[in-house]
Structure formats: C-alpha cells, structure tokens
Design an enzyme around this catalytic site. Structure first.
Site, PDB file in Angstrom:
ATOM      1  N   ASP A 508      66.418  20.954  53.005  1.00 43.32           N
ATOM      2  CA  ASP A 508      65.127  21.147  53.422  1.00 43.32           C
ATOM      3  C   ASP A 508      64.727  22.625  53.663  1.00 43.32           C
ATOM      4  O   ASP A 508      64.247  23.062  52.700  1.00 43.32           O
ATOM      5  CB  ASP A 508      65.042  20.488  55.001  1.00 43.32           C
ATOM      6  CG  ASP A 508      65.079  18.963  55.102  1.00 43.32           C
ATOM      7  OD1 ASP A 508      65.535  18.502  54.137  1.00 43.32           O
ATOM      8  OD2 ASP A 508      64.435  18.522  55.985  1.00 43.32           O
ATOM      9  N   GLU A 742      73.568  14.706  64.830  1.00 44.93           N
ATOM     10  CA  GLU A 742      72.781  15.321  63.218  1.00 44.93           C
ATOM     11  C   GLU A 742      73.526  16.191  62.917  1.00 44.93           C
ATOM     12  O   GLU A 742      73.980  16.446  61.677  1.00 44.93           O
ATOM     13  CB  GLU A 742      71.601  15.258  63.349  1.00 44.93           C
ATOM     14  CG  GLU A 742      70.492  15.486  62.218  1.00 44.93           C
ATOM     15  CD  GLU A 742      69.324  15.634  62.344  1.00 44.93           C
ATOM     16  OE1 GLU A 742      68.757  16.018  63.299  1.00 44.93           O
ATOM     17  OE2 GLU A 742      68.585  15.504  61.147  1.00 44.93           O
TER      18      GLU A 742
HETATM   19  C1  6A9 Z   1      60.642  12.507  59.902  1.00 45.49           C
HETATM   20  C2  6A9 Z   1      60.214  11.479  62.135  1.00 45.49           C
HETATM   21  C3  6A9 Z   1      60.498   9.097  65.140  1.00 45.49           C
HETATM   22  C4  6A9 Z   1      66.622  15.508  57.272  1.00 45.49           C
HETATM   23  O1  6A9 Z   1      68.994  12.045  57.317  1.00 45.49           O
HETATM   24  C5  6A9 Z   1      67.963  12.048  56.994  1.00 45.49           C
HETATM   25  C6  6A9 Z   1      67.514  13.321  56.246  1.00 45.49           C
HETATM   26  C7  6A9 Z   1      68.367  13.958  55.251  1.00 45.49           C
HETATM   27  O2  6A9 Z   1      68.335  13.212  54.027  1.00 45.49           O
HETATM   28  C8  6A9 Z   1      68.032  15.180  55.253  1.00 45.49           C
HETATM   29  O3  6A9 Z   1      68.785  15.930  54.498  1.00 45.49           O
HETATM   30  N1  6A9 Z   1      67.100  14.063  57.589  1.00 45.49           N
HETATM   31  C9  6A9 Z   1      67.720  16.118  56.227  1.00 45.49           C
HETATM   32  O4  6A9 Z   1      67.554  17.348  56.139  1.00 45.49           O
HETATM   33  C10 6A9 Z   1      66.083  13.411  58.420  1.00 45.49           C
HETATM   34  C11 6A9 Z   1      64.566  13.208  57.912  1.00 45.49           C
HETATM   35  C12 6A9 Z   1      63.519  12.896  58.567  1.00 45.49           C
HETATM   36  C13 6A9 Z   1      62.357  12.917  57.945  1.00 45.49           C
HETATM   37  C14 6A9 Z   1      61.166  12.043  58.593  1.00 45.49           C
HETATM   38  C15 6A9 Z   1      59.922  11.538  60.805  1.00 45.49           C
HETATM   39  C16 6A9 Z   1      60.091  10.241  62.759  1.00 45.49           C
HETATM   40  O5  6A9 Z   1      60.525  10.394  64.076  1.00 45.49           O
END
Ligand code: 6A9
Length: 772
Positions: A508, A742
């Site tokens: 990100d 996380e």
């Molecule tokens: C947001 C919010 C109710 C961010 O673990 C999943 C991903 C990874 O692949 C990535 O490397 N996370 C990491 O930087 C989470 C991403 C969530 C995006 C959607 C929506 C909904 O809340």
C-alpha cells in the site's frame, strides 16, 4: 460498423473467462464427489455459521442476545461488538470445531461435529454452551437464536410441538435433497425454565437477516425472574411484515429463539434424509464422544506435523499454535458471485461471470473475503496441514482468471460480501496486479519429495492458466528496460498524497518514487517474477513440457550482477526501486484566501496538500525497508554476495529495521518513517511489523544459514533471535488481547489495525515449527 465491433470486443474481454477447461468442474465439489468438504463453517463473517459448497446454499447461523444489561444482538463478526475474544480453539478444517466467545459477563462455547453418511454431505450438530463469568452474580438471561435460510432456491417448513415451540424444520434444496433440523429441548438454565420464540418470514437476501431479526423483536414477552417469584420482560422474536417482493428467489428464513438463565446448553441437529444407516442422533453423549475423538486426532496430527513439544514449547504455547492454525483453516469461506470489474475499455464497471471461491480470509471481522496475495501466504500453512484444502483453494483462484490472464485482487463475490465494502473499494481494475504469491505456495507443494496424484492432476489442469497468468505479468507490468518490472495502478493524484500509494503491490503506502512515471522499476515485483519463473520451470519439468523460456527468465532474473546494476543503491546501501523521485516533499495546510469581494464563508476549508520543495529527478528511491530486502527474502541474492552482509547489518540495526518484536516495515532512519500519507491516512506499511514479510525474513535467515558462505554464522544468529522475538511477541499479544492482529507496533509490539486477523499472522505456527 467495424469500429463499433472492435470497441465492444475490447470491452467484453475483461469479463471473458480463460478458454481452458475449468480445473474444478462444477461436479468436482458436489456432495457426491467430495462429501467431506460439502458442509463447512464456510461463513467466516458470522460468529457461527455453516453452508455447503454450492452457489446458492442453504445457510445456517447463530445469533445471541444478553437480556441483562445493555443488550445488543450479535451475529456478524464486528469489532464494534467489543468482544474480549473469540475464535476457534480447535478446528481441523473438515470435521469439527471448538470456538470460545467471550462476551461481557459470560462465555459461549460453540462446538460442531460433522458425521459422514448418505448422499448429500452427511449430518452435523452444534452445541452451544453458555457459562456466566461469576457463578455467584445475579442470574443472566441469554437468548440464543438459531436460523436456517435459503438463498434463492429450496424450501423450509417449520414444525411446532406446542403453541410456541418450534421443534424442527424440514427442508429441501437442489444439492441437499430433503433434510430435517431438530431443536431438542435445552439443558440447564437456572430455575429450569426456558422461553421460546420463533419467526418464519422472507427477506430480499442473506445480508438482510440481521435487520429482519432486529426489527421483529419486542420486549413484550415474560420469563420467570431468577427466584421464580415474579416475571421479567425480555426481547423476543415477534412479528415482521415483509414488504412485498417481485419474483420468488428471495430468502426464506426460519429462526428459533431459546431464552434461559446461564449456565445452559442448547443443541441443534442437522440430519440428511438420505443418511439412512444412522446409529442414533448426534447429540448428548454421542456428540461428546465423537467430538473428543476428533479432538484427540487433531492433537496427535498436530504433534506429528509440527513437533512443537520436541522443540521445547509449553503446552499453553502449543494450544496457542493450535488455535492459530484452527483459525486459519476454520476461517476458510466459500463464496459465490460476481466481482465488479473494469478495464480502460469499459466506460463503467461490469459484472464478472459469477463463480465460486473456496478460500481463507485475512480477517473474519474486517476483511471476510478472498485477497489474492494474502492467500499465497495462507496456503503456506494450510498446505502443511491439509494439502487437499490448499489444492482446492489454488484451483478456485486460478479458475477465476480471465482471457487476458488477469485475476482480480480482492474478491467481493455476491451481495452479502458486497454489503461489507465501501463503494469506492468495490471495483477491481484490470490493469492492477497483486504479488503472485500463489507461486510461493506452489513451490512449497512441489518441492521436497514426490508430488501427489492430486497435485499432478491439479498441475495438468492449471498449466494453461498459470502460463497465461505469468505472461500477463510480463505483458502488462513490465518496465522500460529488459528484465525490469513496474506495478501499474499507482495513485495518480500527486497533490494529495505525501507519496502516491501502490495498493497493487500489497504494500500500500510503502514509499516508492515520489512522482509515478513509466521510468519506474520496482525491485519487489522483479523478485516475485524470478520466483514465478523458477516455479514455472519446475512445473514444466514435472509435466514434461518445454520450460526453456521460464528457465531463461529465471537465469536472467537471478543474475546478481544485473540485479545490482538495476537496483542496488550505494547511497542507501541496499536494494531499491528506481524512478522519478525527490525526498523533499511534505504535507502542508493549503492557504486559501477569499478573492476580493468573495463571501469568506464560501471559501472551501483548508486541506492538507503535498508540497514539493525540490524537483524530482531519475534516481534510486531512498527508502530502506521491506522492499529493499526482496532479493534476500526471496533468496535471489547469492550467499557470498557482500550485499548480503550489508543487508544483514541493516536488519540487526535497532536504528533501522530491528525491534524486539520483529522486523519493521520501514527503517526508523527513513524520511517517511511513520509519516501519514494524507490527513486521513495514517502510516500503514511505514514502520509497523507485518508477519507475512517477517515469515519470509526468518525463512531466508534460516536458508542462508544452511548455505556455504561468509555470512552463514551471522544469519544463524539473527535467525535465532528473530524467531524468538516473533514468537514471544505474538504469544504475548494473543494472551493479553485475546487476538492475533493485522500488524504489530514497532515501539511496543502491541497488536494494531484490525482484529482478529488470523490470516498471515498464523504463519507464526510455521516459525515455531521451523517449517520453511
Ligand atoms: C477496505 C474496508 C469494513 C491491506 O489483508 C488484505 C489487505 C492486504 O492484501 C494488503 O496487503 N489489507 C494490506 O495492505 C486490507 C485491505 C482492505 C481493503 C478494503 C474496506 C471495509 O471495512
């Protein structure tokens, strides 16, 4: 005319599936072909729920409501519920699960056991046990609600055994044939009294169930007070007047509510009518016996697979590891539906062909859906526990590939999944990649020992898809120079972001070139492609295909002198991205003065914007962190390279990457360390400790400690230290907070971001087991 046709054919390409036959024909997941995987806790988004591996499955679920104190209905996993902890303590991914949910003042234990038999995936039972924290405190009245719902097909018929007690539901569906769900009378409940309510209704879809239940509840019902002398009121299912819906494919739902004082226990039995040889009901002592057998089997298998006792772990730490694995496999979901996608040839988002996805999820509360690069990490653990589950996931993911070779990164399939995602995150763009970590999982499954028949069969089906996927990266994410790569889809708005994000890389807001341009080259993507080339070479060897071109790419991409020329920054003393970049940027409050004569109230409020103090130029990006480690963590760096020594120095340096809790994502000395990206965008991959990359670091230290070379001892020492740090911190966080998280704070080690996050945080099991 032709122009119109051309436009149309480009626009439909994004939603045109790959022409190769599906790896998983619809039949291969049917109850006839895979009965043991048909039913599962495949609804990770609810505290307890089961469904089958079918497109419009009948679903079951649990809700509960404490009638004492401030009562709020629990159903979908929500951080806002503020539960002290919840999650699977044991779950073998297939046969059973034991979960503990710590609500305010009491604990619910939710257990399920499956029993194979018949032609429709067999039976299963649930046991819900409620225990008050303090047996001496005033009795607590709790309602447990069980529901069964259809999703557009099938029927449900409730049966009463008195005026207000639902005793069973019979039903039918395409894949389940006919079945019966029994609601035996519960056990326990102080004063022995149980109150019953129920509701039979329809709603427009599964994601409306919580609302229907909530709006049908009234507190006009009476339950004896704890001392039986008087009556007290409680909230019960009453009536619900559904608006009239066109069509007939809505959700039918039957809900059974049981209210009683804790301690108490309720069981629910699902019986498939095609299961005719049943010894007796799966309840009471029979349930306990089968559950205990499954638990013992799991413990034994866990011991054999991971040898944690032999490695000196105490039984509490073993239980922790067992819970981490259980949440990984117990958190797998089965989703069905369409993504919303768009390519540059589409004026608007279009629906991807509906498809199934059986996958693990990063987080049951916040991200209960599939993420492409997360899954590659998940599978490293899953494959060591149950290779079949890993092959199933890989096959599902690769069956999602389109004709161009693209797999959408975030899988938001169907209305229930979509209801959880803010609109701006829903659409997936075809130019956007995500690291091809499925190759990480494949490498592990294919090396060391012979490949199983299941694996070979998978490979034959997957091969044309893998080839197209590989080519897609080379054709769409290539850099200007040969053997260089560039993530597409970076933020375009250079006015708002301190550093435009690269969501596609998975990292990100990790700092990249300050001014996105075609000149960029990204070292992490180059290393991912080296890995992909290696695995493609292996697959060709296994299948007897010509892998010449993959081998050539692998040689070129692992050539250390070429790597150094393209990506070694002497100034940084590390590997780096290259691009149009300046370090001299900052966020400042924009000053807006009203123009003469303008009403000051109509002046827009000031915004935080980026100012560039020194113009960018083509150069290496001065950010030391995870990206700089890629040639090391994906083991491209040769063990005698002096660069390895330099990287190990940075790794162990507490002013740079080292912390007592793991390796931080960005060096403390880096200009963007812990900097926010916009007013509303706190630092994410700019300092905190992430477990997926830490797993790769620990693994690389281990592997380099096994190779001849001048840094061997050094790597071994760091390996031991880092492994200990990661294990102690995650164990401590789990004990203190009740969850895996996380990411972890680099100053304190505390879990942060969302929870529970048993996605790649569960890789700690492999770190404990030294499985690399
Ligand atoms: C947001 C919010 C109710 C961010 O673990 C999943 C991903 C990874 O692949 C990535 O490397 N996370 C990491 O930087 C989470 C991403 C969530 C995006 C959607 C929506 C909904 O809340």
């Amino acid at each position: 005319g032709y122009g119109h046709y051309k436009k149309w054919s480009l626009a439909v390409r994004v939603v045109t599936l790959h022409p190769a036959p599906l790896i998983l024909t619809p039949n291969s997941t049917s109850p006839a072909a895979a009965p043991h995987l048909f039913w599962g806790s495949y609804r990770p988004q609810v505290y307890l729920g089961m469904k089958t591996r079918s497109p419009r499955s009948v679903v079951t679920g649990l809700m509960w409501l404490s009638q004492s104190g401030s009562s709020s209905l629990r159903h979908t996993c929500e951080q806002g519920d503020g539960l002290e902890r919840y999650g699977w303590l044991m779950h073998d991914g297939v046969n059973f699960g034991v979960q503990e949910i710590k609500d305010k003042g009491f604990t619910l234990r939710t257990e399920f056991v499956k029993r194979p038999g018949g032609r429709h995936g067999g039976d299963w039972s649930w046991r819900i046990t409620g225990t008050p924290d303090d047996p001496a405190s005033p009795a607590r009245l709790v309602s447990v609600l069980f529901y069964v719902a259809t999703d557009g097909q099938g029927s449900l018929t409730p049966h009463m055994d008195s005026r207000d007690r639902l005793s069973s539901v019979t039903g039918t569906s395409e894949e389940l044939g006919t079945f019966t769900i029994h609601f035996p009378r519960p056990e326990g409940g102080a004063s022995g009294h149980v109150s019953y309510n129920h509701l039979v209704t329809v709603c427009p879809g599964l994601h409306h169930i919580t609302d229907v239940v909530r709006s049908s509840m009234r507190d006009r019902f009476n339950h004896p007070a704890a001392d039986s002398s008087t009556k007290r009121r409680y909230f019960g299912l009453d009536t619900y007047q559904p608006p009239s819906y066109p069509g007939s494919d809505h959700t039918h739902i039957v809900i059974h509510q049981v209210s009683m004082y804790l301690p108490a226990q309720v069981e629910i039995l699902f019986e498939s009518d095609s299961f005719t040889q049943r010894q007796g009901p799966l309840s009471g002592a029979a349930f306990t016996t089968e559950l205990e057998t499954h638990k013992r089997n799991m413990e034994e298998r866990f011991r054999e697979r991971f040898h944690l006792e032999e490695k000196g772990f105490m039984s509490e730490q073993v239980s922790f590891a067992q819970a981490a694995l259980s949440n990984m496999v117990g958190g797998m979901g089965y989703f069905y539906g369409s993504s919303l996608v768009q390519s540059r040839h589409n004026p608007e988002p279009v629906a991807y062909p509906p498809a199934p996805l059986h996958t693990a999820v990063p987080s049951r509360s916040f991200f209960p859906r599939g993420f492409l690069w997360d899954e590659g990490f998940h599978l490293l653990l899953i494959a060591r526990w149950d290779p079949t589950l890993a092959w199933q996931s890989l096959a599902h993911w690769l069956d999602l590939i389109n004709a161009d070779g693209w797999i959408p990164r975030e899988q938001i399939l169907g209305p229930e999944a979509r209801s959880k995602v803010p609109a701006e995150f829903v659409v997936q763009w075809e130019e956007n990649a995500n690291p091809p970590t499925l190759f990480l999982a494949l490498r592990q499954l294919l090396t060391g020992g012979t490949v199983s028949a299941e694996g070979l069969q998978f490979l034959r089906g997957a091969f044309p898809r893998l080839q197209t996927w590989y080519d897609w990266f080379n054709n769409t994410q290539n850099g200007l120079l040969p053997y260089t790569y560039r993530w597409r889809g970076r933020d375009r708005d250079t006015l708002r972001f301190l550093n435009p994000k690269t969501l596609t890389s998975g990292l990100d807001d990790y700092p990249r070139a300050s001014h996105p341009s075609d000149d960029e080259r990204h070292v992490d993507l180059r290393c991912w492609m080296a890995l992909a080339s290696e695995v493609m070479t292996t697959i060709c060897e296994l299948l007897g295909e010509d892998g010449g071109r993959y081998k050539a790419s692998h040689m070129a991409l692992t050539d250390n002198s070429r790597l150094d020329k393209l990506h070694w920054s002497e100034r940084l003393g590390a590997y780096a991205d290259y691009g149009n970049h300046t370090q001299n940027v900052a966020l400042e409050w924009e000053r807006i003065r009203p123009t003469p004569g303008q009403d000051p109230r109509s002046v827009p409020p000031p915004r935080l914007i980026r100012v560039v103090r020194k113009p960018p130029k083509l150069q290496f990006v001065g950010a030391l962190g995870y990206v700089s480690l890629f040639p090391f963590i994906l083991e491209i760096l040769s063990p005698d390279s002096p660069k390895l020594g330099r990287l190990l120095d940075h790794l162990r340096d507490a002013d740079r990457l080292w912390t007592p809790y793991g390796i931080r994502s960005l060096s403390k000395s880096s200009p963007l360390f812990l900097q926010r990206n916009t007013e509303h965008d706190p630092p994410y991959w700019r300092g905190p400790i992430w477990i997926n990359i830490n797993y790769l670091v620990v693994r690389a230290l281990y592997r380099y400690s096994q190779m001849e070379g001048p840094y061997r001892e050094r790597a071994l020492g760091l390996y031991r230290e880092l492994r200990t740090n990661l294990i102690s911190n995650l164990y401590r966080q789990y004990k203190e907070s009740g969850f895996l998280w996380e990411q972890y704070n680099d100053q304190t080690g505390r879990g942060q971001g969302c929870h529970p996050f048993t996605g790649w945080s569960s890789l700690i099991v492999l770190v404990m087991a030294e499985e690399f």
